[in-house]
Design a protein around this motif. Structure first.
Motif, mmCIF file in Angstrom:
data_model
loop_
_atom_site.group_PDB
_atom_site.id
_atom_site.type_symbol
_atom_site.label_atom_id
_atom_site.label_comp_id
_atom_site.label_asym_id
_atom_site.label_seq_id
_atom_site.Cartn_x
_atom_site.Cartn_y
_atom_site.Cartn_z
ATOM 1 N N GLN A 7 -4.356 2.194 -5.945
ATOM 2 C CA GLN A 7 -3.347 2.634 -4.990
ATOM 3 C C GLN A 7 -3.339 1.718 -3.780
ATOM 4 N N GLU A 8 -2.176 1.636 -3.142
ATOM 5 C CA GLU A 8 -2.066 0.843 -1.926
ATOM 6 C C GLU A 8 -2.825 1.531 -0.797
ATOM 7 N N PRO A 9 -3.436 0.755 0.086
ATOM 8 C CA PRO A 9 -4.091 1.377 1.247
ATOM 9 C C PRO A 9 -3.044 2.027 2.147
ATOM 10 N N GLU A 10 -3.387 3.168 2.690
ATOM 11 C CA GLU A 10 -2.438 3.906 3.511
ATOM 12 C C GLU A 10 -3.106 4.407 4.777
ATOM 13 N N CYS A 11 -2.292 4.718 5.762
ATOM 14 C CA CYS A 11 -2.787 5.271 7.021
ATOM 15 C C CYS A 11 -3.279 6.690 6.764
ATOM 16 N N PRO A 12 -4.496 7.040 7.201
ATOM 17 C CA PRO A 12 -5.015 8.382 6.950
ATOM 18 C C PRO A 12 -4.339 9.473 7.783
ATOM 19 N N VAL A 13 -3.505 9.101 8.749
ATOM 20 C CA VAL A 13 -2.815 10.102 9.557
ATOM 21 C C VAL A 13 -1.448 10.432 8.964
ATOM 22 N N CYS A 14 -0.599 9.413 8.769
ATOM 23 C CA CYS A 14 0.765 9.666 8.284
ATOM 24 C C CYS A 14 0.913 9.470 6.778
ATOM 25 N N TRP A 15 -0.083 8.904 6.131
ATOM 26 C CA TRP A 15 -0.129 8.660 4.692
ATOM 27 C C TRP A 15 0.907 7.646 4.222
ATOM 28 N N ASN A 16 1.482 6.902 5.138
ATOM 29 C CA ASN A 16 2.397 5.825 4.746
ATOM 30 C C ASN A 16 1.577 4.606 4.370
ATOM 31 N N PRO A 17 2.023 3.851 3.366
ATOM 32 C CA PRO A 17 1.286 2.638 3.012
ATOM 33 C C PRO A 17 1.350 1.629 4.152
ATOM 34 N N PHE A 18 0.257 0.895 4.348
ATOM 35 C CA PHE A 18 0.238 -0.137 5.380
ATOM 36 C C PHE A 18 1.206 -1.265 5.009
ATOM 37 N N ASN A 19 1.797 -1.888 6.034
ATOM 38 C CA ASN A 19 2.632 -3.067 5.848
ATOM 39 C C ASN A 19 2.436 -3.972 7.053
ATOM 40 N N ASN A 20 3.272 -4.981 7.204
ATOM 41 C CA ASN A 20 3.092 -5.905 8.326
ATOM 42 C C ASN A 20 4.148 -5.716 9.408
ATOM 43 N N THR A 21 4.772 -4.519 9.455
ATOM 44 C CA THR A 21 5.729 -4.247 10.521
ATOM 45 C C THR A 21 5.224 -3.079 11.356
ATOM 46 N N PHE A 22 5.883 -1.913 11.264
ATOM 47 C CA PHE A 22 5.498 -0.777 12.098
ATOM 48 C C PHE A 22 4.310 0.004 11.543
ATOM 49 N N HIS A 23 3.867 -0.325 10.354
ATOM 50 C CA HIS A 23 2.681 0.306 9.782
ATOM 51 C C HIS A 23 1.574 -0.725 9.598
ATOM 52 N N THR A 24 1.484 -1.653 10.550
ATOM 53 C CA THR A 24 0.416 -2.650 10.556
ATOM 54 C C THR A 24 -0.912 -1.952 10.811
ATOM 55 N N PRO A 25 -1.931 -2.220 10.002
ATOM 56 C CA PRO A 25 -3.225 -1.561 10.220
ATOM 57 C C PRO A 25 -3.949 -2.141 11.437
ATOM 58 N N LYS A 26 -4.305 -1.275 12.368
ATOM 59 C CA LYS A 26 -5.051 -1.660 13.563
ATOM 60 C C LYS A 26 -6.426 -1.001 13.506
ATOM 61 N N VAL A 27 -7.452 -1.725 13.959
ATOM 62 C CA VAL A 27 -8.837 -1.261 13.858
ATOM 63 C C VAL A 27 -9.305 -0.743 15.216
ATOM 64 N N LEU A 28 -9.888 0.448 15.207
ATOM 65 C CA LEU A 28 -10.496 1.002 16.416
ATOM 66 C C LEU A 28 -11.956 0.547 16.487
#
Length: 190
Positions: A7-28
């Protein structure tokens, strides 16, 4: 971020798959990754805007004064896994903005700007409360950018294009006048 096999990696909050626009993965600071849209929403509703609490482990990530969440480090491992190059997304007020510079052979191709409205500021709602139910997400709308002639001439590609067009026009006019002049001369002699 735990991913299931295949499966594609997804944001654990909104469950949308990561991409390089508004769902760019950012690290805390805790090494958990979330999409920039979720972090922007979180930063807008957090009372202490310089401090983000991780939605999973609650470890705080302290932002420098004036630093938006879009400046957090991008999870390049996820983008590499997705075979994507990072884009620069910025936070302006309550909007995420992405300036898309298409790699094109055309000289006059203007960049497109995409925005995503994050909603009104918390506590500034007027009128009756809205129904909280399933919503549909609209696609970002390209905003055309208009340039003055002076800004166009600062672009080296536009300058080259303009000079080439001037040379082609000059040569064409020169050929037309030389043909006309030659015909005038030959008809005048005969």
């Amino acid at each position: 971020m735990a991913e299931r096999q295949g499966q594609e990696p997804e944001c654990p909050v909104c469950w949308n798959p990561f991409n390089n626009t508004f769902h760019t993965p950012k690290v805390l600071d805790c090494c958990h990754s979330f999409c920039v849209e979720c972090l922007a929403h979180l930063s807008l509703v957090t009372p202490a805007r310089r401090r983000l609490l991780c939605p999973l482990c609650r470890q705080p990530t302290v932002l420098a004064s004036g630093q938006p969440v879009t400046d957090l480090p991008t999870d390049t491992a996820v983008l590499t896994l997705l075979r994507l190059e990072p884009h620069h997304v910025i936070l302006e007020g309550h909007q995420l903005c992405l300036k898309d510079q298409p790699k094109s052979r055309y000289f006059l191709r203007q960049p497109r700007v995409y925005t995503l409205d994050l909603g009104p500021e918390p506590g500034s709602q007027t009128g009756a409360p809205q129904d909280v139910g399933p919503t549909t997400r609209s696609l970002p709308i390209p905003i055309p950018s208009h340039y003055s002639l002076r800004e166009c001439f600062r672009n080296p590609q536009f300058r080259i294009f303009s000079y080439l067009m001037a040379v082609i026009l000059s040569v064409t006019l020169l050929l037309i006048f030389s043909i006309f002049w030659t015909n005038q001369f030959l008809w005048g002699v005969a």
